[in-house]
Design a protein around this motif. Structure first.
Motif, PDB file in Angstrom:
ATOM      1  N   LEU A 190      -4.194  15.205  -0.353  1.00 45.56           N
ATOM      2  CA  LEU A 190      -4.680  14.178   0.565  1.00 45.56           C
ATOM      3  C   LEU A 190      -6.200  14.256   0.754  1.00 45.56           C
ATOM      4  N   SER A 191      -6.779  15.384   0.430  1.00 40.63           N
ATOM      5  CA  SER A 191      -8.232  15.515   0.497  1.00 40.63           C
ATOM      6  C   SER A 191      -8.889  15.250  -0.852  1.00 40.63           C
ATOM      7  N   ASN A 192      -8.092  14.950  -1.853  1.00 40.22           N
ATOM      8  CA  ASN A 192      -8.632  14.759  -3.192  1.00 40.22           C
ATOM      9  C   ASN A 192      -8.182  13.426  -3.781  1.00 40.22           C
ATOM     10  N   ASP A 193      -7.236  13.449  -4.697  1.00 37.03           N
ATOM     11  CA  ASP A 193      -6.887  12.217  -5.421  1.00 37.03           C
ATOM     12  C   ASP A 193      -6.098  11.224  -4.578  1.00 37.03           C
ATOM     13  N   LEU A 194      -5.448  11.682  -3.494  1.00 37.55           N
ATOM     14  CA  LEU A 194      -4.644  10.780  -2.665  1.00 37.55           C
ATOM     15  C   LEU A 194      -5.427  10.232  -1.470  1.00 37.55           C
ATOM     16  N   TYR A 195      -6.700  10.574  -1.356  1.00 33.99           N
ATOM     17  CA  TYR A 195      -7.458  10.137  -0.181  1.00 33.99           C
ATOM     18  C   TYR A 195      -7.655   8.623  -0.171  1.00 33.99           C
ATOM     19  N   ILE A 196      -7.991   8.029  -1.309  1.00 38.14           N
ATOM     20  CA  ILE A 196      -8.201   6.584  -1.368  1.00 38.14           C
ATOM     21  C   ILE A 196      -6.884   5.821  -1.184  1.00 38.14           C
ATOM     22  N   PRO A 197      -5.795   6.175  -1.885  1.00 39.16           N
ATOM     23  CA  PRO A 197      -4.523   5.485  -1.595  1.00 39.16           C
ATOM     24  C   PRO A 197      -4.093   5.612  -0.143  1.00 39.16           C
ATOM     25  N   PHE A 198      -4.349   6.787   0.453  1.00 44.37           N
ATOM     26  CA  PHE A 198      -4.008   6.945   1.867  1.00 44.37           C
ATOM     27  C   PHE A 198      -4.894   6.074   2.745  1.00 44.37           C
ATOM     28  N   SER A 199      -6.177   5.921   2.387  1.00 43.77           N
ATOM     29  CA  SER A 199      -7.075   5.067   3.167  1.00 43.77           C
ATOM     30  C   SER A 199      -6.611   3.617   3.148  1.00 43.77           C
ATOM     31  N   SER A 257       0.821  -1.212   0.000  1.00 45.70           N
ATOM     32  CA  SER A 257       0.000   0.000   0.000  1.00 45.70           C
ATOM     33  C   SER A 257       0.855   1.262   0.000  1.00 45.70           C
ATOM     34  N   LEU A 258       2.029   1.205   0.633  1.00 45.36           N
ATOM     35  CA  LEU A 258       2.929   2.360   0.615  1.00 45.36           C
ATOM     36  C   LEU A 258       3.464   2.612  -0.790  1.00 45.36           C
ATOM     37  N   VAL A 259       3.834   1.539  -1.486  1.00 47.14           N
ATOM     38  CA  VAL A 259       4.297   1.683  -2.869  1.00 47.14           C
ATOM     39  C   VAL A 259       3.178   2.246  -3.741  1.00 47.14           C
ATOM     40  N   ASN A 260       1.957   1.774  -3.527  1.00 43.34           N
ATOM     41  CA  ASN A 260       0.816   2.275  -4.281  1.00 43.34           C
ATOM     42  C   ASN A 260       0.576   3.761  -3.997  1.00 43.34           C
ATOM     43  N   PHE A 261       0.729   4.160  -2.742  1.00 46.12           N
ATOM     44  CA  PHE A 261       0.543   5.566  -2.373  1.00 46.12           C
ATOM     45  C   PHE A 261       1.619   6.448  -3.003  1.00 46.12           C
ATOM     46  N   LEU A 262       2.871   5.982  -2.935  1.00 40.16           N
ATOM     47  CA  LEU A 262       3.961   6.764  -3.523  1.00 40.16           C
ATOM     48  C   LEU A 262       3.816   6.855  -5.039  1.00 40.16           C
ATOM     49  N   SER A 263       3.317   5.797  -5.660  1.00 37.54           N
ATOM     50  CA  SER A 263       3.095   5.841  -7.104  1.00 37.54           C
ATOM     51  C   SER A 263       2.008   6.850  -7.459  1.00 37.54           C
ATOM     52  N   ALA A 264       0.992   6.945  -6.598  1.00 38.34           N
ATOM     53  CA  ALA A 264      -0.089   7.901  -6.851  1.00 38.34           C
ATOM     54  C   ALA A 264       0.381   9.337  -6.700  1.00 38.34           C
ATOM     55  N   THR A 265       1.384   9.570  -5.853  1.00 40.27           N
ATOM     56  CA  THR A 265       1.853  10.939  -5.631  1.00 40.27           C
ATOM     57  C   THR A 265       2.558  11.515  -6.855  1.00 40.27           C
ATOM     58  N   VAL A 266       3.123  10.661  -7.701  1.00 44.56           N
ATOM     59  CA  VAL A 266       3.853  11.157  -8.879  1.00 44.56           C
ATOM     60  C   VAL A 266       2.936  11.302 -10.092  1.00 44.56           C
ATOM     61  N   GLU A 267       1.667  10.930  -9.967  1.00 45.52           N
ATOM     62  CA  GLU A 267       0.733  11.086 -11.075  1.00 45.52           C
ATOM     63  C   GLU A 267       0.190  12.510 -11.122  1.00 45.52           C
ATOM     64  N   ASP A 268      -0.273  12.907 -12.301  1.00 45.21           N
ATOM     65  CA  ASP A 268      -0.830  14.241 -12.495  1.00 45.21           C
ATOM     66  C   ASP A 268      -2.255  14.283 -11.941  1.00 45.21           C
ATOM     67  N   PRO A 269      -2.534  15.147 -10.954  1.00 44.18           N
ATOM     68  CA  PRO A 269      -3.875  15.182 -10.355  1.00 44.18           C
ATOM     69  C   PRO A 269      -4.896  15.971 -11.174  1.00 44.18           C
ATOM     70  N   SER A 270      -4.469  16.554 -12.268  1.00 41.19           N
ATOM     71  CA  SER A 270      -5.394  17.410 -13.023  1.00 41.19           C
ATOM     72  C   SER A 270      -6.592  16.631 -13.541  1.00 41.19           C
ATOM     73  N   ALA A 271      -6.374  15.383 -13.968  1.00 41.88           N
ATOM     74  CA  ALA A 271      -7.487  14.581 -14.474  1.00 41.88           C
ATOM     75  C   ALA A 271      -8.518  14.331 -13.374  1.00 41.88           C
ATOM     76  N   TYR A 272      -8.052  14.127 -12.145  1.00 51.20           N
ATOM     77  CA  TYR A 272      -8.980  13.908 -11.023  1.00 51.20           C
ATOM     78  C   TYR A 272      -9.811  15.154 -10.767  1.00 51.20           C
ATOM     79  N   PHE A 273      -9.166  16.332 -10.752  1.00 46.72           N
ATOM     80  CA  PHE A 273      -9.891  17.567 -10.488  1.00 46.72           C
ATOM     81  C   PHE A 273     -10.893  17.856 -11.601  1.00 46.72           C
ATOM     82  N   ASN A 274     -10.524  17.556 -12.827  1.00 45.43           N
ATOM     83  CA  ASN A 274     -11.446  17.804 -13.937  1.00 45.43           C
ATOM     84  C   ASN A 274     -12.670  16.898 -13.864  1.00 45.43           C
ATOM     85  N   GLU A 275     -12.470  15.679 -13.369  1.00 44.76           N
ATOM     86  CA  GLU A 275     -13.564  14.721 -13.335  1.00 44.76           C
ATOM     87  C   GLU A 275     -14.467  14.897 -12.127  1.00 44.76           C
ATOM     88  N   HIS A 276     -13.884  15.211 -10.960  1.00 43.93           N
ATOM     89  CA  HIS A 276     -14.662  15.207  -9.723  1.00 43.93           C
ATOM     90  C   HIS A 276     -14.987  16.598  -9.189  1.00 43.93           C
TER      91      HIS A 276
END
Length: 541
Positions: free
Chosen positions: A411-420, A163-182
């Motif tokens: 952490l309140s947006n695209d990283l909330y699920i990986p952090f959970s 889960s830590l590797v998954n979280f760190l992988s999510a941190t390097v992704e571009d969050p713009s797609a998440y903000f545009n969708e949600h």
């Protein structure tokens, strides 16, 4: 590896819907069926053996029991325990090797690839269940702090690492797609809870029907490295477990040994049976000699210190006797699973503390008797994993932060699920480490308490309904607080790890500490675990 499997199974531009759920279902069904058949076969063999003994009038001579080669039985039992782990891990590594080779062969039809995948999942599910029962049986022969606890804590550490590797992988992704969708203005955010659920299901059905995919055409070296690294890890596990089996018991053989004496024959001869991990005869003799020498030295020092008083005594006076051992004291033994000096092997009256408990105990090599003894912790394991898999990861992946889209804090947006997911695995590890501090021997009616604790976890169903999710809408029952959501998740995770580890710590104490009985108890406990995973995954499907 999900995109790789989706590409390999892509047919006519459509991918396989609910890929992970189907794979998990095949895995769990194979685990339950394999262990169920093993347990049923052993129960049937025990029944046939009992009926055969009823019609057999030839008793076994006592001399025959005495002349049995005990060392050979010990070696056989140890080899069988090793086989339960080594063979499944070897088959596991073979399946991973085949998958690594198939990555290099792109021109395999999706139907043939699906057959290979399903067969490999069935093999891995079977091998994983058998290997787990073998490891649990081997670890149960040792004190819990060096046997069962490290195994389950290691599983939790692995979950934290993934889960830590998954979280760190999510941190390097571009969050713009998440903000545009949600985070775009959408009137759906103000709908009711029921309407949101229906819309969520309809949108999922539309997305599934319109799902498109690209077939696998070029070699994916990243996936090849993934399967190759899995093969290397499994190979290291095989080598490591072999050396543990070869040298670990030898390292401690001057302290204890695994004893497999026939209980029935020993009891018929009027000899107290020796079971489990007990002190070697030579160690007991050495301890007695050291105690004698120590008592003699203390006696001699006593005489030297009181030489003046002794000189006044008559020549024929007898020397004062050495101090007698304390009444009710007991030699510490590793068979209780507790290495402390105050281990509850005997109380002040010399009676076993096990007699003060209502939990069943058996030393009978019978599948029904073993199941009856460990049914409490087994039921706890089943209920715990049923509740856990019903909510995690399916429902947890739908959780949302109450501050979503109010800022660009990730952490309140695209990283909330990986952090959970990371938060759950940390809580699970905390619960398993907390269980290590519990002295299960001191808790009366522990089996009933474990079952009650697992049943009380049903309260998490309404608690998670009160957490904010993607389809909560404006429901009045939802508590819009990240603290509440994280608190529910943490208690959910800690209770899972605590109940699982405690149950596996307690079950070895309910059967005699012989390799065969611990092996059967481990099979029953692992069957309950696999059946709980299957039931939970079906409820979350």
């Amino acid at each position: 590896a999900k995109p790789y499997f989706a590409a390999r199974l892509c047919q006519d531009g459509q991918d396989l819907v609910n890929l992970e759920q189907w794979f998990g279902l095949v895995w769990n069904i194979a685990s339950v069926l394999s262990l169920g058949l093993i347990i049923f076969g052993q129960a049937l063999a025990d029944t046939i053996k009992k009926r055969t003994q009823q019609y057999t009038a030839a008793p076994v001579p006592a001399a025959s029991a005495e002349t049995t080669d005990t060392h050979s039985r010990r070696e056989k039992g140890g080899d069988h325990a090793m086989l339960l782990v080594m063979l499944p891990l070897a088959l596991y590594m073979t399946v991973f090797s085949i998958q690594a080779v198939m990555v290099l062969i792109p021109n395999v039809s999706p139907s043939k690839f699906l057959v290979v995948i399903l067969f490999g999942l069935a093999v891995c599910g079977t091998c994983g269940a058998i290997a787990t029962s073998g490891i649990v049986a081997t670890g149960s022969l040792f004190p819990s702090h060096i046997g069962v606890n490290p195994f389950f804590s290691g599983q939790a550490v692995g979950g934290v690492a993934v889960s830590l590797v998954n979280f760190l992988s999510a941190t390097v992704e571009d969050p713009s797609a998440y903000f545009n969708e949600h985070c775009s203005t959408n009137p759906q955010n103000h709908s009711s809870f029921a309407t949101s659920v229906i819309r969520h299901e309809l949108e999922g059905a539309v997305n599934d029907s319109a799902a498109s995919c690209s077939p696998y055409q070029t070699v994916d070296w990243a996936v090849f490295s993934y399967f190759l690294s899995g093969c290397i890890v499994l190979l290291l596990c095989l080598v490591g477990f072999y050396f543990i089996h070869l040298y670990k018991l030898r390292e401690f053989r001057d302290e204890y040994e695994v004893v497999h004496d026939n209980l029935a024959h020993r009891e018929e001869d009027g000899v107290s049976p020796r079971i489990g991990l007990e002190l070697n005869d030579r160690v007991q003799q050495r301890s007695e000699e050291e105690q004698k020498n120590g008592d003699s030295r203390d006696h001699r020092d006593f005489l030297l210190n009181d030489a003046g008083k002794m000189s006044n005594s008559t020549e024929g006076d007898a020397l004062p006797p050495p101090p007698a051992p304390t009444a009710g004291s007991c030699v510490p033994t590793l068979c209780t699973g507790d290495s402390n000096d105050d281990a509850p092997c005997d109380n002040a009256n010399g009676e076993s503390l096990q007699e003060n408990f209502d939990d069943e105990f058996t030393d009978e090599l019978d599948e029904v008797a073993v199941f009856s003894a460990v049914k409490g912790p087994a039921a706890c394991i089943f209920l715990t994993f049923t509740v856990t898999l019903s909510l995690f990861p399916s429902w947890v992946s739908e959780l949302r932060s109450s501050h979503e889209c109010q800022s660009h804090f990730r952490l309140s947006n695209d990283l909330y699920i990986p952090f959970s997911f990371l938060f759950f695995n940390i809580g699970d590890l905390v619960g398993r480490m907390w269980a290590e501090r519990i002295s299960v021997e001191h808790i009366p009616h522990l089996s009933k308490k474990l079952v009650l604790g697992a049943m009380l976890r049903g309260v998490f169903f309404p608690l998670f309904l009160m957490c904010l999710t993607t389809f909560s809408g404006e429901s009045s029952m939802v508590i819009r607080s990240d603290f509440f959501s994280l608190l529910v998740q943490f208690l959910f995770a800690v209770s899972n790890g605590l109940l699982v580890s405690t149950s596996f710590m307690w079950s070895p104490h309910l059967v005699a500490h012989t390799a065969e009985l611990q092996e059967r108890a481990g099979e029953v406990m692992t069957f309950a675990l696999s059946f709980g995973l299957l039931s939970g995954s079906l409820l979350a499907f």
